[in-house]
Design a protein around this motif. Structure first.
Motif, PDB file in Angstrom:
ATOM      1  N   VAL A 220      40.767  51.116  36.036  1.00 14.75           N
ATOM      2  CA  VAL A 220      42.087  50.610  35.642  1.00 14.75           C
ATOM      3  C   VAL A 220      42.193  50.504  34.126  1.00 14.75           C
ATOM      4  O   VAL A 220      43.203  50.892  33.525  1.00 14.75           O
ATOM      5  CB  VAL A 220      42.357  49.232  36.294  1.00 14.75           C
ATOM      6  CG1 VAL A 220      43.684  48.675  35.827  1.00 14.75           C
ATOM      7  CG2 VAL A 220      42.334  49.360  37.810  1.00 14.75           C
ATOM      8  N   THR A 221      41.148  49.993  33.499  1.00 14.51           N
ATOM      9  CA  THR A 221      41.210  49.807  32.051  1.00 14.51           C
ATOM     10  C   THR A 221      41.265  51.156  31.330  1.00 14.51           C
ATOM     11  O   THR A 221      42.014  51.317  30.371  1.00 14.51           O
ATOM     12  CB  THR A 221      40.026  48.958  31.565  1.00 14.51           C
ATOM     13  OG1 THR A 221      38.819  49.487  32.109  1.00 14.51           O
ATOM     14  CG2 THR A 221      40.172  47.523  31.999  1.00 14.51           C
TER      15      THR A 221
ATOM     16  N   ILE B 217      36.506  49.621  30.458  1.00 13.62           N
ATOM     17  CA  ILE B 217      35.210  49.560  31.151  1.00 13.62           C
ATOM     18  C   ILE B 217      35.189  50.325  32.468  1.00 13.62           C
ATOM     19  O   ILE B 217      34.124  50.746  32.915  1.00 13.62           O
ATOM     20  CB  ILE B 217      34.828  48.067  31.361  1.00 13.62           C
ATOM     21  CG1 ILE B 217      33.377  47.904  31.826  1.00 13.62           C
ATOM     22  CG2 ILE B 217      35.768  47.397  32.334  1.00 13.62           C
ATOM     23  CD1 ILE B 217      32.877  46.494  31.718  1.00 13.62           C
TER      24      ILE B 217
ATOM     25  N   ARG C 246      35.121  36.228  38.037  1.00 11.34           N
ATOM     26  CA  ARG C 246      34.620  36.717  39.313  1.00 11.34           C
ATOM     27  C   ARG C 246      35.511  37.883  39.749  1.00 11.34           C
ATOM     28  O   ARG C 246      36.623  38.024  39.251  1.00 11.34           O
ATOM     29  CB  ARG C 246      34.657  35.625  40.390  1.00 11.34           C
ATOM     30  CG  ARG C 246      33.622  34.522  40.213  1.00 11.34           C
ATOM     31  CD  ARG C 246      32.205  35.048  40.365  1.00 11.34           C
ATOM     32  NE  ARG C 246      31.188  33.996  40.273  1.00 11.34           N
ATOM     33  CZ  ARG C 246      30.713  33.484  39.142  1.00 11.34           C
ATOM     34  NH1 ARG C 246      31.180  33.906  37.988  1.00 11.34           N
ATOM     35  NH2 ARG C 246      29.781  32.553  39.154  1.00 11.34           N
ATOM     36  N   LEU C 247      35.018  38.673  40.706  1.00  6.15           N
ATOM     37  CA  LEU C 247      35.840  39.756  41.235  1.00  6.15           C
ATOM     38  C   LEU C 247      37.108  39.156  41.845  1.00  6.15           C
ATOM     39  O   LEU C 247      37.043  38.162  42.552  1.00  6.15           O
ATOM     40  CB  LEU C 247      35.051  40.530  42.293  1.00  6.15           C
ATOM     41  CG  LEU C 247      35.718  41.785  42.829  1.00  6.15           C
ATOM     42  CD1 LEU C 247      35.995  42.775  41.721  1.00  6.15           C
ATOM     43  CD2 LEU C 247      34.865  42.438  43.885  1.00  6.15           C
ATOM     44  N   MET C 248      38.235  39.754  41.532  1.00  4.53           N
ATOM     45  CA  MET C 248      39.492  39.236  42.078  1.00  4.53           C
ATOM     46  C   MET C 248      40.342  40.374  42.613  1.00  4.53           C
ATOM     47  O   MET C 248      40.419  41.428  41.995  1.00  4.53           O
ATOM     48  CB  MET C 248      40.271  38.510  40.988  1.00  4.53           C
ATOM     49  CG  MET C 248      39.617  37.225  40.582  1.00  4.53           C
ATOM     50  SD  MET C 248      40.666  36.301  39.459  1.00  4.53           S
ATOM     51  CE  MET C 248      39.581  34.898  39.166  1.00  4.53           C
TER      52      MET C 248
ATOM     53  N   PHE D 188      45.865  33.861  33.842  1.00 10.54           N
ATOM     54  CA  PHE D 188      45.730  35.315  33.830  1.00 10.54           C
ATOM     55  C   PHE D 188      46.839  35.968  34.639  1.00 10.54           C
ATOM     56  O   PHE D 188      47.539  35.300  35.401  1.00 10.54           O
ATOM     57  CB  PHE D 188      44.360  35.734  34.371  1.00 10.54           C
ATOM     58  CG  PHE D 188      44.150  35.439  35.830  1.00 10.54           C
ATOM     59  CD1 PHE D 188      44.378  36.415  36.793  1.00 10.54           C
ATOM     60  CD2 PHE D 188      43.717  34.179  36.249  1.00 10.54           C
ATOM     61  CE1 PHE D 188      44.186  36.146  38.144  1.00 10.54           C
ATOM     62  CE2 PHE D 188      43.525  33.900  37.602  1.00 10.54           C
ATOM     63  CZ  PHE D 188      43.757  34.895  38.550  1.00 10.54           C
TER      64      PHE D 188
ATOM     65  N   LYS E 238      36.676  56.008  37.993  1.00  9.96           N
ATOM     66  CA  LYS E 238      35.251  55.776  38.177  1.00  9.96           C
ATOM     67  C   LYS E 238      34.940  56.033  39.653  1.00  9.96           C
ATOM     68  O   LYS E 238      35.649  55.526  40.524  1.00  9.96           O
ATOM     69  CB  LYS E 238      34.977  54.311  37.814  1.00  9.96           C
ATOM     70  CG  LYS E 238      33.544  53.902  37.765  1.00  9.96           C
ATOM     71  CD  LYS E 238      33.402  52.669  36.861  1.00  9.96           C
ATOM     72  CE  LYS E 238      33.021  51.440  37.659  1.00  9.96           C
ATOM     73  NZ  LYS E 238      33.000  50.231  36.816  1.00  9.96           N
TER      74      LYS E 238
ATOM     75  N   VAL F 170      31.260  43.062  39.809  1.00  6.82           N
ATOM     76  CA  VAL F 170      32.330  43.254  38.831  1.00  6.82           C
ATOM     77  C   VAL F 170      32.037  44.466  37.950  1.00  6.82           C
ATOM     78  O   VAL F 170      30.964  45.050  38.015  1.00  6.82           O
ATOM     79  CB  VAL F 170      32.560  41.992  37.965  1.00  6.82           C
ATOM     80  CG1 VAL F 170      33.047  40.841  38.816  1.00  6.82           C
ATOM     81  CG2 VAL F 170      31.310  41.621  37.210  1.00  6.82           C
TER      82      VAL F 170
ATOM     83  N   VAL G  69      42.395  43.971  26.216  1.00  9.40           N
ATOM     84  CA  VAL G  69      41.680  44.633  27.312  1.00  9.40           C
ATOM     85  C   VAL G  69      40.502  45.432  26.789  1.00  9.40           C
ATOM     86  O   VAL G  69      40.639  46.205  25.841  1.00  9.40           O
ATOM     87  CB  VAL G  69      42.643  45.587  28.060  1.00  9.40           C
ATOM     88  CG1 VAL G  69      41.900  46.342  29.149  1.00  9.40           C
ATOM     89  CG2 VAL G  69      43.811  44.804  28.641  1.00  9.40           C
ATOM     90  N   ARG G  70      39.352  45.228  27.420  1.00  5.94           N
ATOM     91  CA  ARG G  70      38.198  46.050  27.096  1.00  5.94           C
ATOM     92  C   ARG G  70      38.096  47.165  28.125  1.00  5.94           C
ATOM     93  O   ARG G  70      38.209  46.948  29.334  1.00  5.94           O
ATOM     94  CB  ARG G  70      36.916  45.214  27.117  1.00  5.94           C
ATOM     95  CG  ARG G  70      35.712  45.993  26.619  1.00  5.94           C
ATOM     96  CD  ARG G  70      34.653  45.057  26.106  1.00  5.94           C
ATOM     97  NE  ARG G  70      33.979  44.404  27.216  1.00  5.94           N
ATOM     98  CZ  ARG G  70      32.791  44.810  27.676  1.00  5.94           C
ATOM     99  NH1 ARG G  70      32.167  45.816  27.127  1.00  5.94           N
ATOM    100  NH2 ARG G  70      32.240  44.176  28.691  1.00  5.94           N
TER     101      ARG G  70
ATOM    102  N   ALA H 241      39.468  36.369  24.160  1.00  8.86           N
ATOM    103  CA  ALA H 241      40.856  36.656  24.554  1.00  8.86           C
ATOM    104  C   ALA H 241      41.548  35.469  25.216  1.00  8.86           C
ATOM    105  O   ALA H 241      42.630  35.066  24.777  1.00  8.86           O
ATOM    106  CB  ALA H 241      40.903  37.902  25.433  1.00  8.86           C
TER     107      ALA H 241
END
Ligand SMILES: Cc1cc2nc3c(=O)[nH]c(=O)nc-3n(C[C@H](O)[C@H](O)[C@H](O)COP(=O)(O)OP(=O)(O)OC[C@H]3O[C@@H](n4cnc5c(N)ncnc54)[C@H](O)[C@@H]3O)c2cc1C
Ligand code: SF4
Ligand code: SF4
Ligand code: SF4
Ligand code: SF4
Ligand code: SF4
Ligand code: FES
Lengths: 355, 273, 234
Positions: free
Chosen positions: B75-76, B72, B230-232, B42, C143, A296, B69-70, B118
Motif C-alpha cells: 500500500v505504501t 515499506i 499492531r496489525l490492523m 489514525f 509485495k 506487520v 508515510v514510510r 509522526a
C-alpha cells in the motif's frame, strides 16, 4: 430484536407432519438453512428438499451458524477506477433483500448469536452482519442427543435455553412443543395458525424432564468446573509450564478457530483486475493460530511462539471475553475438540488449570 | 447510519518528501467534509487497486489532514506512485489519542524513534500553540541516520519553543550531534519524574528500553504513555487482529497509559517486560 | 497503474512433466487477459520463439537434473530481471527429489540451489489462480506474500470428512493451503505439494499418525530432519 412483555412466552404444539408442512411453506419464501447430511458430517446448508432436513441428529453441524451470518468469504464492496474518479458499489445492497430462516440449531449455537451480537454491534455496527441478523429467523431445537464432546452445561449455555431464538422446538413424544421467543416467532405462529394447537401442561412438564435428562447425560461424560467461574485461576496460570506441553502438540492448523461458533476474527483482502480497473474488498475468516495474524510490514510477529497463539485462543474464550463483552465466549459446543487432529481439548486444559 | 467499511473519497492536495523513504501527504475529502482528528488518532487509507493501511494523523492544521508515510510494502509503495489530485479513500479517524487534558501545567517529555515522530507531531504543534499551558517540554528524537530525521526544518523551529535533543545511530561526516540509541539522550535532561508526563512512540525495541529507563528514573506507570502499533484491518474492534491481551489497540489505543498495559495478562514487549 | 510497455516474458521447462504449464493454459479467459498485459516472447509449449536479448520475467518449470540444465538455468537467469520458479519441481525438486532423498549427494536440485529465484509458485500442479495473481501482483508492484492458511483449515471450511480420522496419511495439517484443499475434497490425502505451512509442527503430526497407527513415511521423516536442521522451507 425486542422481546416485549410476557405474552410472548406462549407455547404451542405441532405434529411432525405439520412441522414439515411449516418448513415447506417457509422454504417457499425464504432461504431455509437446516442440518443436512454430507458424508459422515452434518452441515448447516440450504435445504433443497424438506425431506433432507435432519431433525434428530447427534451433536451439531461441522461449521456453526456464523457461516451464514458472516460467510467465510464475503465481498464488502466493489469499485472501479475511471480516469481520476472512483465509484464504489456497496455489496450491502445485495444482502438487503435476503430473508433467512435457520432451522434446527441447538443451545450452543443459539447462545453464540448473543456473543456475535456483542462483537459486531457495539461502538461500531457491522452493517453486513446487522442486515443478515435482522433478516434472519431462528427456529431452534432443544438438544436431547449431546455428543461425546458436548459440555454446554458447564459453560451455562445449554442444554436449556430461554432466549436468543424466535421459536424453539422440543420433541415431546409424537409432537413438538413450540416455545415462542420473539415477535418474529409469534408472527410465524399467527400466519400458520391451523398447524398449531395450544400446549398442554403435561408437555411443559415433559420438556423440563427432558432437559434434566440431557443435563445428566452431559454430566456423566464430563467432570468439569463451570467455565464462567475459572477466570481467576486461569489468569494465575498464564505462565504455567503446562502451556509448553500443550503447544508442543499443537499443529497451528487453525481448524479449531474456523469451527468455533464464536471465533469472529477476519482478514480483509483485495482483488483487482487491471484490465477492467475493477477491484473488490473481500472479508475472509482468519485464525489466531496463524503467524500472519500478527505479522506487520516491518516483519515483526507479535505472537511468534506457538504457546502464545494457543493461549490467545483459550484466554480469549474464557478471560479476555469477560473483560471485553462481559461473558465467556465458549458455548461448550465441543467442535474444536472434535476437529483437532492432535486431540487438544479445551475441557482438559481448563480442568487442569483451574485445579 | 453510514457503512463504516466504505472509505470516503479524498484527494491528495500536496505532498513533500521528508526523507528518501518517507513522504508527508496532505489529504482532503472531496466532499469538503472535515476529518476531525485528535493528536494520536489514525485513519485507514485505501489506495484503490492495492489495499488499505492505517496511518497516524501527523498534522491537523486547517482543512486537509497530513499523513507521514514510510514506504515499506504494497500500500505504501502504491501511495508513493500517486500524484497531486489523485484519489484515495479514507476511513476514520479511529482510536484514542494522546491524553491532552492530563498534560496541562505539567512538564512534558516526548521520546520518538524514526517514523514514530509522526503521531507526536500534532501534539507538538498543539503544545507550541498553547505554550504557556505547559511547563518544561523536552523532545528526545532518534533516527538511523541524519538523513532519516523527519521534519528537519520544523525541528529547528520547534527548538525555539521546546528543548529538542537529537541522536542518530549512524552519523554522516557533517553530523555534529549525538550518536547512539535514543536512551543516551537522557543524560542531557534534568527532569522531575513526579511532575512530568512521558509520551513515546517508536519501534517496539526502542519503547522497551525507554520504558525501562523511565522507570529507573522514578517515573510511575501512571505518567508514561505509549502508542502501540499492531496489525490492523478494520479499525473498529471487529477483525481481532490488533488485540493485546484481549484489548483492542484500534479502539482503546493506540495510545495507552503504561499502567493499563502493566495490568494486561499477555506480555507487551514495549513496556520493558 | 500498469507499465506502458508490456513486460517481456519467457516460459521455460527443465526436468518436469509440463503439468504446471498446462495449468497456465487452463486459465481460459484469464489467460487472454494475461496476454493483453504481458508479451510472451519465448514458450515452447505455446510454440512462441521471438528474437530477444533481455527478459523482464522468466518463468521456469522443473528441477535441475543435469549439467546442461544447470547451464540453461544460469543462462536464463543472466538475461532476466525476475525469475519465478513454477511448480514443485522447480521450487523443491518434488518427485525427482523425493525419489533420491536417501541418495547422497542428490542428483536433482531445486532451482534455488542453482540460481537466485525471486518468486516461487509451489504446487503439483500449481494453482492457476495463484499463477494469475502472482503475475498481476508483479505487474502492479505489489509485495508478494504467501497466505498462512493451512490445507487442513481449508478442508474444514469445505466440511469434508477427514481422511486422517479414517487412518489415511494426510499432510493437510502441516501444509500451506490456498489450494482450497482440493485433494482431500476429492478423497485423496494431501501430499504436501504446496510446501510447509508457517511454523509447521511436523513432530506433532508424526505423533498424530502414530496414535492412529498410520505408518510414517521416509519422506515425512526426511522433511522433519530438514526442518530441525534449520531449513524453513523444504
Ligand atoms: C495505529 C497505527 C498508526 C500508524 N501510523 C503510521 C504512520 O504515521 N506512518 C507510517 O509510515 N506508518 C504507520 N503505521 C504503520 C503502517 O500502517 C504500515 O507500515 C503499513 O500498514 C504497511 O502497509 P503496506 O501495505 O505498505 O505493507 P505490507 O507489508 O505490504 O502490508 C500489507 C497490509 O498489512 C497491513 N499491515 C502491515 N503492516 C502493518 C502495520 N505495521 N500496522 C498495521 N497494519 C499493517 C495493512 O493492512 C497493509 O495493507 C501505523 C500503524 C498503526 C497500526
Ligand atoms: S471454544 Fe470450542 S467448545 Fe467452545 S464454543 Fe468454541 S468450538 Fe465450541
Ligand atoms: S482471537 Fe482467536 S480465539 Fe479469539 S475470536 Fe479470534 S480467532 Fe477466535
Ligand atoms: S485444531 Fe488443534 S492442532 Fe489445530 S490449531 Fe487448533 S488446537 Fe492446534
Ligand atoms: S482430510 Fe487432511 S486436510 Fe482434511 S481435515 Fe483431515 S487431515 Fe486436514
Ligand atoms: S491438498 Fe495438498 S497435495 Fe493437494 S493441492 Fe493442496 S497442498 Fe497440494
Ligand atoms: S483493527 Fe480490527 S479489531 Fe482492531
Amino acid at each position: 430484536m425486542s422481546i416485549s412483555g410476557v405474552k410472548l412466552l406462549r407455547s404451542y404444539l405441532i405434529t411432525k407432519s405439520n412441522l414439515y408442512e411449516l418448513l415447506e411453506r417457509i422454504s417457499e419464501r425464504n432461504k431455509l438453512y437446516a442440518p443436512l447430511r454430507h458424508g459422515d458430517q452434518v452441515v448447516l446448508d440450504l435445504a433443497k428438499s424438506i425431506n433432507d432436513i435432519l431433525i434428530d441428529y447427534i451433536g451439531h453441524s461441522t461449521l456453526p451458524l456464523k457461516k451464514i451470518l458472516i460467510p467465510p468469504r464475503e465481498i464488502l464492496y466493489e469499485y472501479w477506477i475511471e480516469k481520476k474518479s472512483v465509484t464504489i458499489n456497496d455489496n450491502l445492497d445485495k444482502i438487503a433483500s435476503e430473508r433467512i430462516v435457520i432451522f434446527g440449531i441447538r443451545a450452543c449455537d443459539i447462545k453464540s448469536i448473543e456473543i456475535l451480537d456483542k462483537v459486531f454491534l457495539r461502538e461500531f455496527h457491522d452493517p453486513y452482519y446487522k442486515k443478515r441478523r435482522e433478516n434472519t429467523v431462528i427456529i431452534g431445537l432443544t438438544c436431547v442427543s449431546p455428543d461425546k464432546n458436548c459440555f454446554c452445561y458447564f459453560t451455562r449455555s445449554g442444554p436449556e435455553i430461554t432466549s436468543g431464538y424466535d421459536l424453539l422446538l422440543t420433541k415431546i413424544n409424537e409432537h413438538y412443543l413450540v416455545d415462542v421467543g420473539s415477535e418474529k416467532g409469534e408472527s410465524i405462529i399467527i400466519s400458520n395458525k391451523e398447524l398449531f394447537s395450544d400446549a398442554t401442561p403435561e408437555s411443559l412438564e415433559v420438556k423440563a424432564r427432558i432437559v434434566k435428562e440431557t443435563i445428566i447425560k452431559i454430566k456423566d461424560k464430563n467432570d468439569l468446573p463451570f467455565f464462567n467461574e475459572v477466570y481467576d485461576q486461569l489468569v494465575k496460570r498464564f505462565d504455567s509450564r503446562e502451556w509448553k506441553e500443550i503447544s508442543s502438540l499443537c499443529l497451528s492448523c487453525g481448524k479449531c478457530n474456523f469451527v468455533c461458533p464464536t471465533c469472529t476474527c477476519f482478514d480483509i483482502i483485495d482483488e483487482f483486475d487491471p484490465i477492467r480497473n475493477r477491484g473488490k474488498r473481500i472479508r475472509v475468516w482468519d485464525s489466531c493460530h496463524f503467524l500472519s495474524f500478527t505479522r506487520v510490514a516491518s516483519g515483526e510477529i507479535f505472537r511468534k511462539d506457538r504457546s502464545s497463539r494457543i493461549k490467545q485462543r483459550i484466554y480469549h474464550k474464557i478471560v479476555y471475553s469477560v473483560n471485553d463483552i462481559g461473558t465467556i465466549s465458549c458455548t461448550g459446543c465441543g467442535r474444536c475438540i472434535e476437529v483437532c487432529p492432535v486431540g487438544i481439548d479445551i475441557r482438559e486444559i481448563v480442568r487442569n488449570l483451574a485445579r | 447510519m453510514k457503512n463504516p467499511y466504505l472509505p470516503e473519497l479524498a484527494r491528495i492536495i500536496n505532498f513533500r518528501d521528508e526523507t528518501p523513504d518517507t513522504r508527508t501527504f496532505e489529504i482532503e475529502p472531496i466532499s469538503n467534509d472535515e476529518i476531525r482528528g485528535m493528536p494520536g488518532q489514525f485513519v485507514e487509507v485505501m489506495v484503490f487497486g492495492y489495499g488499505e493501511a492505517p496511518f497516524s494523523i501527523s498534522g491537523i492544521r486547517n482543512h486537509p489532514i497530513e499523513l507521514t508515510v514510510r514506504r515499506i510494502g504494497t500500500v505504501t509503495n502504491a501511495l508513493f506512485k500517486l500524484s497531486q489530485g489523485d484519489i484515495v479513500g479514507v476511513r476514520g479517524p479511529f482510536g484514542r489519542g494522546w491524553p491532552l487534558e492530563k498534560l496541562f501545567n505539567k512538564n512534558i517529555l516526548i521520546i520518538a524513534g524514526g517514523i514514530g515522530l509522526a503521531p507526536l507531531r500534532p501534539l507538538i504543534h498543539f503544545i507550541i500553540n498553547n505554550r504557556y499551558r505547559f511547563g518544561n517540554v523536552d523532545l528526545l528524537y532518534g533516527a538511523r541516520t541524519p538523513e532519516l530525521l523527519l521534519y528537519k526544518d520544523e525541528l529547528e523551529r520547534w527548538s525555539r519553543e521546546i528543548n529538542v535533543h537529537l541522536t542518530v545511530d549512524k552519523p554522516e561526516p557533517e553530523w555534529r550531534g549525538r550518536v547512539g540509541v535514543v536512551t543516551i539522550l537522557f543524560d542531557e535532561i534534568d527532569i522531575d519524574p513526579s511532575s512530568t508526563i512521558a509520551l513515546q512512540c517508536g519501534p517496539p525495541i526502542m519503547m522497551h528500553f525507554v520504558t525501562r529507563k523511565l522507570r529507573e528514573l522514578g517515573f510511575s506507570d501512571n505518567n508514561i504513555y505509549l502508542s502501540l502499533e499492531r496489525l490492523m484491518k478494520c479499525g473498529m474492534g471487529m477483525c481481532g487482529k490488533c488485540t493485546v491481551s484481549g484489548t483492542y489497540v484500534c479502539l482503546n489505543g493506540p495510545v495507552f497509559q503504561c499502567r493499563e498495559i502493566r495490568g494486561f495478562i499477555e506480555r507487551v514487549p514495549e513496556i520493558g517486560e | 497503474m500498469i507499465p506502458k510497455q508490456k513486460p517481456r516474458v519467457g516460459i521455460f521447462n527443465l526436468s518436469s512433466c509440463e503439468g504446471c504449464i498446462v495449468q497456465i493454459l487452463n486459465l481460459g479467459e484469464k489467460l487472454l487477459d494475461l496476454l493483453k498485459l504481458f508479451n510472451i516472447v519465448d514458450c515452447r509449449v505455446l510454440g512462441v520463439k521471438e528474437d530477444y536479448n533481455k527478459l523482464d520475467i522468466a518463468i521456469i518449470e522443473g528441477c535441475v537434473m543435469s549439467f546442461e540444465e544447470e547451464v540453461k538455468a544460469r543462462e536464463i537467469r543472466e538475461r532476466s530481471e525476475i525469475v519465478i520458479a513454477l511448480g514443485d519441481c522447480a521450487v523443491s525438486g518434488n518427485i525427482n527429489f523425493m525419489k533420491d532423498i536417501t541418495n547422497k549427494p542428490h542428483k536433482s536440485k531445486p532451482l534455488s540451489e542453482v540460481i537466485k529465484v525471486d518468486h516461487e509458485i509451489p504446487g503439483c500442479p500449481i494453482s492457476s489462480e495463484e499463477f494469475y495473481r502472482v503475475l498481476i501482483d508483479i505487474l502492479m508492484g505489489k509485495k508478494i506474500t504467501k497466505k498462512s492458511i493451512t490445507v487442513c483449515s481449508e478442508c474444514v471450511l469445505r466440511e469434508n470428512n477427514c481422511l486422517l480420522e479414517k487412518g489415511v496419511p494426510c499432510l493437510g495439517p502441516i501444509t500451506r493451503g490456498d489450494c482450497n484443499a482440493i485433494c482431500p475434497s476429492n478423497n485423496r490425502p494431501c501430499f504436501g505439494c504446496r510446501g510447509l505451512a508457517d511454523d509447521a509442527n511436523i513432530d506433532a503430526l508424526i505423533k498424530a499418525f502414530r496414535d492412529r497407527n498410520i505408518p510414517i513415511s521416509q519422506y515425512l521423516i526426511a522433511l522433519n530432519q530438514m526442518k530441525h536442521k534449520g531449513g524453513e522451507e523444504r
